[in-house]
Design an enzyme around this catalytic site. Structure first.
Site, PDB file in Angstrom:
ATOM      1  N   LYS A  78      46.001  43.210  34.596  1.00 19.20           N
ATOM      2  CA  LYS A  78      44.785  44.030  34.662  1.00 19.20           C
ATOM      3  C   LYS A  78      44.990  45.188  35.635  1.00 19.20           C
ATOM      4  O   LYS A  78      45.615  45.010  36.691  1.00 19.20           O
ATOM      5  CB  LYS A  78      43.618  43.134  35.108  1.00 19.20           C
ATOM      6  CG  LYS A  78      42.243  43.803  35.041  1.00 19.20           C
ATOM      7  CD  LYS A  78      41.136  42.817  35.455  1.00 19.20           C
ATOM      8  CE  LYS A  78      39.752  43.427  35.306  1.00 19.20           C
ATOM      9  NZ  LYS A  78      38.685  42.491  35.691  1.00 19.20           N
ATOM     10  N   SER A 158      34.745  42.345  32.347  1.00 21.10           N
ATOM     11  CA  SER A 158      35.516  43.559  32.516  1.00 21.10           C
ATOM     12  C   SER A 158      36.995  43.423  32.152  1.00 21.10           C
ATOM     13  O   SER A 158      37.651  44.438  31.931  1.00 21.10           O
ATOM     14  CB  SER A 158      35.407  44.049  33.959  1.00 21.10           C
ATOM     15  OG  SER A 158      36.031  43.135  34.849  1.00 21.10           O
ATOM     16  N   SER A 182      33.876  38.050  34.456  1.00 20.19           N
ATOM     17  CA  SER A 182      34.815  39.000  33.843  1.00 20.19           C
ATOM     18  C   SER A 182      36.115  38.414  33.320  1.00 20.19           C
ATOM     19  O   SER A 182      36.898  39.138  32.702  1.00 20.19           O
ATOM     20  CB  SER A 182      35.144  40.126  34.827  1.00 20.19           C
ATOM     21  OG  SER A 182      34.070  41.024  34.909  1.00 20.19           O
TER      22      SER A 182
END
Lengths: 495, 95
Positions: A78, A158, A182
């Site tokens: 990420k 997210s 998330s």
């Protein structure tokens, strides 16, 4: 070649060791899959040269004998994780072209274990969002579609890029972070597994901060076993993070027996909400029944302060964010606004921040600033922190009464179409987190596993919430559920 | 409880984010919507309940107060938008 990317981490590990496949073959097939999946926009930066270098080293280590745990496993990381020399922007314009001189603790552990970086995954800016539409790199599209429709669906957020990449078989697993859901929400929306460990299990050092008392890193994978393998490596004490726990990390994979006889699993009444789709109700009930069949005692429980979790979260998280994001001022790194003659340093801050932050991040910084400002601090922030104590006590009481884990749906709906929730209705977007934020507020471990498909063919997830530091137990219960559900749907490639 | 234009302007200034005058009304509305959503917290009886200040109760570790790294100003400055002679450069601060 792309067929190689279909394997799980556990399968790849075993085949790499027997010499059936090489790390370079595996890295190459991921690089090809990423190149051919531009429509998903799951990666914001791919690192093919670095990946091949790391894979070459992995092959050498395997040839030399006794390779480390993740030797040759290609991972997506990420964009919130700082990776040395590789662009790390938290999907924000304010960190334009930022290349860290250091490596996050979690990724450092992964590289030491021999894993291979194939690229940085797209995300909501600063991890603020539940649909991956708030990114300077543009939205991520889920590999899943509704049956007979070509409407673009959100992978969740997210960690949306990570979820889409793992679900679309672009890499074997990916890292995520979870502040209010998330990891678990995108895992549920994308038909994969995601675990957020106990607060303090993974070091936050080198992970760009959103809300420091809630943020935790964890893996997104295609099986519970893979989640156990990844978490085992990502977790561990780090003196550079004062909230990192100095307690041993068990070998999670060895705890996956599937034997959950005698465990007590609670079904919380407060998570039964009006308007929840029938498919979710049904899969939840079926999941409970499967755990009972596997020998667990399933009981009704109550978590009375659940309804206050979301408002408390949306006070605490923005408050911490407004403080953490004060560092983006155009002085030391990232974007600096072009200044007009006569502009002073305060003009530089205000213009830089106006240009650099997207609408949702701006909104949360302003809300956070408001709830921390003079005259409102007690009414909002202090009160939310006291409500947080009550939410934690709800869970502690159940654990004291002998409940080992709690089973809930991961999300109140299936994935929605990109643009279906209007930009000017942030509260409707926040409702996505209703079943997941309680876990962050209480600092507990939570895992989402695929539970089935809804009538339109989109995946749904079930969440298991465990006791602090009992990720091993939690993973084992998730493993039992995974075996019983036997979810085998995969998105039909269209991208 | 709603946030008026002046409050929205004041908060934007505190947060050091330029908001064009034309966007203040919209911003005030947006923030009011979120604050209204938070009003539910008023319904909770928090008498005698301490604020949660530590997520996982633990004793903080102590360490010696000593220099453990340094001498890498080039790395510190490597991402700076503007730097000269080993310093970050910003607009004039003192008139």
């Amino acid at each position: 070649m792309t067929a190689l990317t279909q394997v799980t981490v556990a399968q790849a590990r075993d085949r790499l060791r027997t010499g059936e496949i090489t790390a370079k073959d595996l890295a190459r097939s991921c690089i090809d899959a990423i190149e051919n999946a531009g429509h998903l926009n799951a990666f914001c930066e791919s690192t093919p040269d670095l990946a091949m270098e790391m894979a070459e080293m992995a092959d050498q280590r395997i040839a030399a004998g006794d390779p480390p745990k993740l030797c040759g496993i290609p991972l997506g990381i990420k964009d919130l994780f700082c990776t040395r020399g590789v662009r790390s922007q938290a999907a924000s314009a304010i960190l334009d072209s930022f290349r860290p001189e250091y490596e996050s603790d979690v990724t450092e552990r992964l590289w030491k274990a021999g894993a291979v970086l194939v690229g940085k995954t797209n995300m909501d800016e600063f991890a603020m969002g539940s649909s991956n539409q708030a990114s300077v790199y543009g939205s991520v599209t889920s590999p899943w579609r509704r049956r007979g429709s070509d409407v673009r669906i959100t992978p969740g957020g997210s960690s949306g890029g990570s979820a889409a990449a793992v679900a679309a078989r672009l890499c074997l697993a990916a890292t995520g972070t979870d502040t209010g859901g998330s990891i678990r929400q995108p895992a549920a929306f994308s038909g994969i597994t995601g675990i957020k460990p106990t607060y303090g299990r993974c070091s936050r050092w080198g992970i760009i901060a959103f809300a420091s008392s809630l943020d935790q890193a964890g893996p997104l994978t295609r099986s519970v076993r893979d989640a156990a393998i990844l978490l085992e490596t990502m977790a561990g004490h780090d003196p550079r993070d004062s909230t990192s726990a100095d307690i041993p990390v068990p070998e999670f994979e060895s705890l996956l027996t599937g034997d959950i006889r005698g465990r007590t699993i609670g079904i919380p009444a407060e998570y039964r909400r009006d308007g929840i789709p029938n498919a979710i109700e049904r899969l939840w009930a079926e999941g409970a029944e499967m755990l009972r069949t596997a020998g667990a005692r399933v009981i009704d429980v109550s978590l009375p302060h659940t309804e206050y979790a979301l408002p408390a979260y949306y006070v605490i998280a923005p408050a911490e964010a407004s403080s953490n994001l004060a560092r983006y001022d155009g002085v030391r790194y990232g974007h600096r606004a072009r200044l007009d003659p006569g502009d002073g340093i305060v003009d530089m801050y205000a213009k830089t921040r106006a240009e650099g932050f997207g609408p949702e991040v701006r909104r949360r910084i302003l809300i956070g600033t408001y709830v921390l400002s003079e005259g409102f601090y007690d009414a909002y922030y202090k009160r939310a922190q006291r409500v947080r104590t009550l939410i934690r006590r709800d869970f502690e009481r159940l654990f004291d009464e002998g409940v080992d884990a709690i089973l809930t749906p991961t999300t109140p709906t299936a994935a929605f179409g990109l643009g279906e929730i209007p930009d000017d209705d942030p509260v409707q977007m926040y409702l996505n987190d209703i079943f997941t934020v309680t876990v962050n507020l209480a600092g507990l471990p939570g895992i989402s596993v695929p539970a089935g498909l809804d009538e339109s063919g989109l995946p749904l997830g079930l969440q298991l919430i465990g006791q602090p530091w009992q990720e091993g137990e939690l993973l084992n219960m998730a493993y039992a559920l995974e075996q019983a559900v036997a979810f085998d749907a995969v998105p039909e490639p269209w991208w | 409880m709603s946030i008026d234009r002046d409050t929205a302007r004041r908060v934007a200034n505190l947060a050091r984010i330029d908001v064009p005058e034309g966007e203040i009304d919209g911003l005030a509305d947006e923030l009011s919507g979120i604050i209204t959503f938070m009003q539910a917290l008023r319904d909770v009886n928090v008498d005698g309940v301490p604020a949660m200040t530590s997520v996982t109760p633990m004793e903080f570790k102590r360490r010696d107060d000593e220099v453990t790294d340094g001498n890498f100003s080039e790395k510190v400055l490597s991402n700076a938008p503007d730097c000269r002679e080993g310093y970050f450069v910003v607009p004039k601060v003192v008139e």
